[in-house]
Design a protein around this motif. Structure first.
Motif, PDB file in Angstrom:
ATOM      1  N   PRO A  17     101.106 123.175  68.409  1.00  0.00           N
ATOM      2  CA  PRO A  17     101.179 123.704  67.053  1.00  0.00           C
ATOM      3  C   PRO A  17      99.880 123.540  66.264  1.00  0.00           C
ATOM      4  O   PRO A  17      99.541 124.405  65.448  1.00  0.00           O
ATOM      5  CB  PRO A  17     102.321 122.920  66.408  1.00  0.00           C
ATOM      6  N   GLN A  18      99.146 122.466  66.552  1.00  0.00           N
ATOM      7  CA  GLN A  18      97.882 122.278  65.829  1.00  0.00           C
ATOM      8  C   GLN A  18      96.929 123.433  66.107  1.00  0.00           C
ATOM      9  O   GLN A  18      96.257 123.937  65.204  1.00  0.00           O
ATOM     10  CB  GLN A  18      97.193 120.962  66.258  1.00  0.00           C
ATOM     11  N   THR A  19      96.889 123.829  67.389  1.00  0.00           N
ATOM     12  CA  THR A  19      95.992 124.919  67.770  1.00  0.00           C
ATOM     13  C   THR A  19      96.458 126.233  67.151  1.00  0.00           C
ATOM     14  O   THR A  19      95.643 127.023  66.650  1.00  0.00           O
ATOM     15  CB  THR A  19      95.950 125.030  69.302  1.00  0.00           C
ATOM     16  N   ALA A  20      97.772 126.446  67.201  1.00  0.00           N
ATOM     17  CA  ALA A  20      98.310 127.664  66.594  1.00  0.00           C
ATOM     18  C   ALA A  20      97.954 127.718  65.123  1.00  0.00           C
ATOM     19  O   ALA A  20      97.563 128.764  64.581  1.00  0.00           O
ATOM     20  CB  ALA A  20      99.823 127.702  66.786  1.00  0.00           C
ATOM     21  N   ASN A  21      98.051 126.575  64.487  1.00  0.00           N
ATOM     22  CA  ASN A  21      97.721 126.502  63.069  1.00  0.00           C
ATOM     23  C   ASN A  21      96.248 126.806  62.828  1.00  0.00           C
ATOM     24  O   ASN A  21      95.890 127.524  61.895  1.00  0.00           O
ATOM     25  CB  ASN A  21      98.074 125.100  62.557  1.00  0.00           C
ATOM     26  N   ALA A  22      95.407 126.285  63.714  1.00  0.00           N
ATOM     27  CA  ALA A  22      93.974 126.521  63.551  1.00  0.00           C
ATOM     28  C   ALA A  22      93.650 128.004  63.705  1.00  0.00           C
ATOM     29  O   ALA A  22      92.837 128.553  62.957  1.00  0.00           O
ATOM     30  CB  ALA A  22      93.204 125.703  64.586  1.00  0.00           C
ATOM     31  N   ILE A  23      94.304 128.653  64.657  1.00  0.00           N
ATOM     32  CA  ILE A  23      94.055 130.085  64.841  1.00  0.00           C
ATOM     33  C   ILE A  23      94.534 130.852  63.610  1.00  0.00           C
ATOM     34  O   ILE A  23      93.813 131.692  63.064  1.00  0.00           O
ATOM     35  CB  ILE A  23      94.781 130.599  66.109  1.00  0.00           C
ATOM     36  N   ALA A  24      95.739 130.535  63.181  1.00  0.00           N
ATOM     37  CA  ALA A  24      96.303 131.270  62.051  1.00  0.00           C
ATOM     38  C   ALA A  24      95.449 131.069  60.795  1.00  0.00           C
ATOM     39  O   ALA A  24      95.207 132.007  60.037  1.00  0.00           O
ATOM     40  CB  ALA A  24      97.736 130.814  61.802  1.00  0.00           C
ATOM     41  N   ASN A  25      94.977 129.865  60.619  1.00  0.00           N
ATOM     42  CA  ASN A  25      94.191 129.575  59.419  1.00  0.00           C
ATOM     43  C   ASN A  25      92.818 130.230  59.438  1.00  0.00           C
ATOM     44  O   ASN A  25      92.189 130.395  58.397  1.00  0.00           O
ATOM     45  CB  ASN A  25      94.025 128.063  59.258  1.00  0.00           C
ATOM     46  N   SER A  26      92.363 130.565  60.655  1.00  0.00           N
ATOM     47  CA  SER A  26      91.024 131.145  60.736  1.00  0.00           C
ATOM     48  C   SER A  26      91.035 132.648  60.488  1.00  0.00           C
ATOM     49  O   SER A  26      89.989 133.272  60.457  1.00  0.00           O
ATOM     50  CB  SER A  26      90.423 130.854  62.111  1.00  0.00           C
ATOM     51  N   VAL A  27      92.211 133.214  60.360  1.00  0.00           N
ATOM     52  CA  VAL A  27      92.271 134.651  60.093  1.00  0.00           C
ATOM     53  C   VAL A  27      91.743 134.910  58.684  1.00  0.00           C
ATOM     54  O   VAL A  27      92.164 134.262  57.724  1.00  0.00           O
ATOM     55  CB  VAL A  27      93.712 135.168  60.239  1.00  0.00           C
ATOM     56  N   GLN A  28      90.820 135.837  58.619  1.00  0.00           N
ATOM     57  CA  GLN A  28      90.177 136.087  57.324  1.00  0.00           C
ATOM     58  C   GLN A  28      90.447 137.519  56.913  1.00  0.00           C
ATOM     59  O   GLN A  28      90.265 138.453  57.694  1.00  0.00           O
ATOM     60  CB  GLN A  28      88.682 135.825  57.459  1.00  0.00           C
ATOM     61  N   TYR A  29      90.874 137.661  55.728  1.00  0.00           N
ATOM     62  CA  TYR A  29      91.128 138.991  55.184  1.00  0.00           C
ATOM     63  C   TYR A  29      89.826 139.549  54.650  1.00  0.00           C
ATOM     64  O   TYR A  29      89.107 138.886  53.908  1.00  0.00           O
ATOM     65  CB  TYR A  29      92.167 138.867  54.069  1.00  0.00           C
ATOM     66  N   ILE A  30      89.484 140.763  55.080  1.00  0.00           N
ATOM     67  CA  ILE A  30      88.238 141.373  54.623  1.00  0.00           C
ATOM     68  C   ILE A  30      88.584 142.388  53.542  1.00  0.00           C
ATOM     69  O   ILE A  30      89.360 143.313  53.786  1.00  0.00           O
ATOM     70  CB  ILE A  30      87.494 142.061  55.784  1.00  0.00           C
ATOM     71  N   GLU A  31      87.999 142.173  52.399  1.00  0.00           N
ATOM     72  CA  GLU A  31      88.252 143.098  51.296  1.00  0.00           C
ATOM     73  C   GLU A  31      87.674 144.466  51.642  1.00  0.00           C
ATOM     74  O   GLU A  31      86.538 144.582  52.088  1.00  0.00           O
ATOM     75  CB  GLU A  31      87.596 142.570  50.008  1.00  0.00           C
ATOM     76  N   THR A  32      88.479 145.465  51.505  1.00  0.00           N
ATOM     77  CA  THR A  32      87.967 146.807  51.762  1.00  0.00           C
ATOM     78  C   THR A  32      87.273 147.320  50.508  1.00  0.00           C
ATOM     79  O   THR A  32      87.830 147.267  49.412  1.00  0.00           O
ATOM     80  CB  THR A  32      89.115 147.765  52.125  1.00  0.00           C
ATOM     81  N   PRO A  33      86.044 147.759  50.676  1.00  0.00           N
ATOM     82  CA  PRO A  33      85.323 148.260  49.495  1.00  0.00           C
ATOM     83  C   PRO A  33      85.921 149.583  49.038  1.00  0.00           C
ATOM     84  O   PRO A  33      85.740 150.611  49.689  1.00  0.00           O
ATOM     85  CB  PRO A  33      83.883 148.421  50.005  1.00  0.00           C
ATOM     86  N   GLN A  34      86.636 149.560  47.973  1.00  0.00           N
ATOM     87  CA  GLN A  34      87.248 150.799  47.472  1.00  0.00           C
ATOM     88  C   GLN A  34      87.072 150.896  45.982  1.00  0.00           C
ATOM     89  O   GLN A  34      87.203 149.906  45.297  1.00  0.00           O
ATOM     90  CB  GLN A  34      88.737 150.820  47.787  1.00  0.00           C
TER      91      GLN A  34
END
Lengths: 287, 196
Positions: free
Chosen positions: A270-287
């Protein structure tokens, strides 16, 4: 080991022991017939599940689902396929340590420990038959060394001739092949910043979840031994809760970041799963 | 005459003579009984069938034991001696044993359930307590476990359904992966993961 697995005619009975104490007995036959690999994996308890592979065509026969075939060079069953077929591919992610000899299933066995390089995944103990190089036992252990999922071979027969079972398979009568409607991977407006050592993206698409029918962005990561699914779904902020659970050896972890619900599923701590999930970064779409 | 009888007896022991051929009378009988015994012993010896411990004259001990056996009077017939009822009652007794075993099992199950109950103050802590930074403890309930938090029923069901959907989809994707894996490995142009 890899060549033995592909070239020999053998019949193996093994039991898959799950962390909750459940177990599933399987029968696994393999043969080379006219130069083509044929393979049969059968669940022995309950209504059963039969998987037959002829060359690169894998057919699944399961209760409640119409039989279907897919193009694949291996059966995705309870055994990690890449470990046996292309162990070289795992060298990126795992260290292999030869431990010593012991006796498993009445045969002399060579024990090998498999440890992930960055200790971010579960470890394995593997026992191979001294004579044939075939699998005798495989334990998946958590980071504390407690067994999570175990495969124990109970009988192993290597024969000079293919099992007569394979003579009865009528190749023409295999179910129809499913054609995946390939969609071009859509570059989502997000990225994954961290993955365990040796883990790479192997699939990416958008599809609907079964049962709920929700659209998700989907990425699959694999290090050869384990597959990890990452789901991303747009949700109302605050509508879902963070948390995780264990289902067998699988970890399911769900995390909400802004309008994004991130879910990780796979046989990893679970620690690894958490690390992966936390590393997801939302990229703001320039609009 | 006597010699003839002994020969006949010997033939009888060897199974070559029928009993009718022996004309027995009271005088020769006792002598013949002794001879009968010793002939058998000799035959067994010749055939190497003697028992490891030779106990001559078992027959007399058996008859002596029978003499000393106390007389047992036939027990009074009762309800239980009727063939059907006599069989039914033991079943009832066994039933009692089953009931006992079953109640023990139930007690075990109850005990195990007691042990497995999630703590009330952590209603969602079905997952083992493990601190992950930035994440509340526990969190989701496993697919099979009953909900203990007084949530609206729909939420719990909805959550279970979502979890099931994810798990099912994960299984399915793993299968489909195999079919695409070969293609992917031909194009290793996938972005390498950035390491922290």
């Amino acid at each position: 080991m890899a060549s033995a697995l592909k070239q020999l005619n053998y019949q193996v009975s093994f039991v898959l022991v799950q962390p909750n104490g459940g177990f599933e007995p399987y029968l696994w036959r393999h043969a080379v017939q006219n130069g083509i690999e044929v393979e049969h994996l059968s669940l022995q308890n309950g209504p059963g599940r039969e998987i037959v592979r002829i060359g690169d065509l894998v057919s699944y026969f399961e209760p409640n689902v119409p039989a279907y075939s897919i193009r694949s060079t291996s059966i995705n069953g309870p055994l990690p396929v890449t470990l046996f077929r292309q162990p070289k591919l795992l060298e990126e992610s795992y260290d292999f340590v030869v431990v010593g000899r012991s006796r498993v299933a009445g045969r002399s066995a060579q024990q090998i420990r498999i440890i992930s390089k960055d200790r971010s995944r579960y470890g394995y103990n593997l026992w191979l038959d001294q004579d044939s190089g075939l699998l005798l036992k495989l334990d998946m252990m958590n980071l504390q060394g407690e067994p999570l999922e175990q495969v124990q071979v109970t009988s192993l027969h290597v024969t000079p001739e293919p099992d007569e079972y394979f003579l009865r398979i009528e190749e023409d009568k295999m179910p129809e092949t499913l054609h995946l409607n390939e969609t071009d991977p859509v570059p989502g407006n997000w990225k994954v910043n961290w993955l365990p050592v040796g883990m790479v993206e192997v699939r990416r698409d958008m599809h609907r979840l079964p049962m709920t029918g929700q659209m998700v962005d989907y990425v699959m990561f694999s290090d050869g031994l384990i597959d990890v699914s990452l789901y991303l779904q747009a949700v109302q902020p605050g509508s879902s809760e963070n948390g995780w659970l264990k289902y067998g050896a699988n970890t399911l972890l769900s995390l909400q970041k802004g309008a994004l619900e991130i879910t990780v599923v796979g046989k990893l701590p679970p620690q690894t799963a958490n690390a992966i999930a936390n590393s997801v970064q939302y990229i703001e779409t320039p609009q | 005459m006597k010699q003839q009888k002994l020969e006949n007896l010997s033939a009888l022991v060897d199974g070559e003579q029928s009993l009718e051929g022996l004309a027995l009378d009271d005088q020769t009988e006792r002598e013949l009984v002794d001879k009968w015994r010793s002939y058998h012993l000799i035959r067994d010896g010749l055939r190497k069938e003697l028992p490891p411990q030779l106990d001559f004259d078992i027959s007399s001990k058996v008859s002596a034991a029978l003499e000393n056996e106390p007389t047992i009077l036939a027990p009074r017939k009762g309800l239980r001696d009727l063939p059907v009822i006599g069989h039914v009652i033991p079943f009832v007794r066994q039933g009692g044993q089953f009931a006992l075993a079953a109640s023990v099992a139930v007690a075990m199950i109850l005990g195990v359930q007691q042990f497995n109950q999630p703590k009330p103050e952590q209603p969602f802590s079905s997952a083992p307590a493990l601190a992950i930074p930035g994440m509340q403890q526990g969190g989701l309930s496993p697919v099979s476990l009953e909900q203990t938090r007084p949530l609206p029923q729909t939420d719990a069901l909805e959550q279970k359904r979502r979890i099931n959907a994810y798990l099912t989809d994960h299984e399915r994707q793993m299968r489909l992966k195999a079919s695409q894996h070969s293609e992917v490995s031909e194009h290793p142009a996938q972005p390498e993961p950035q390491q922290k």
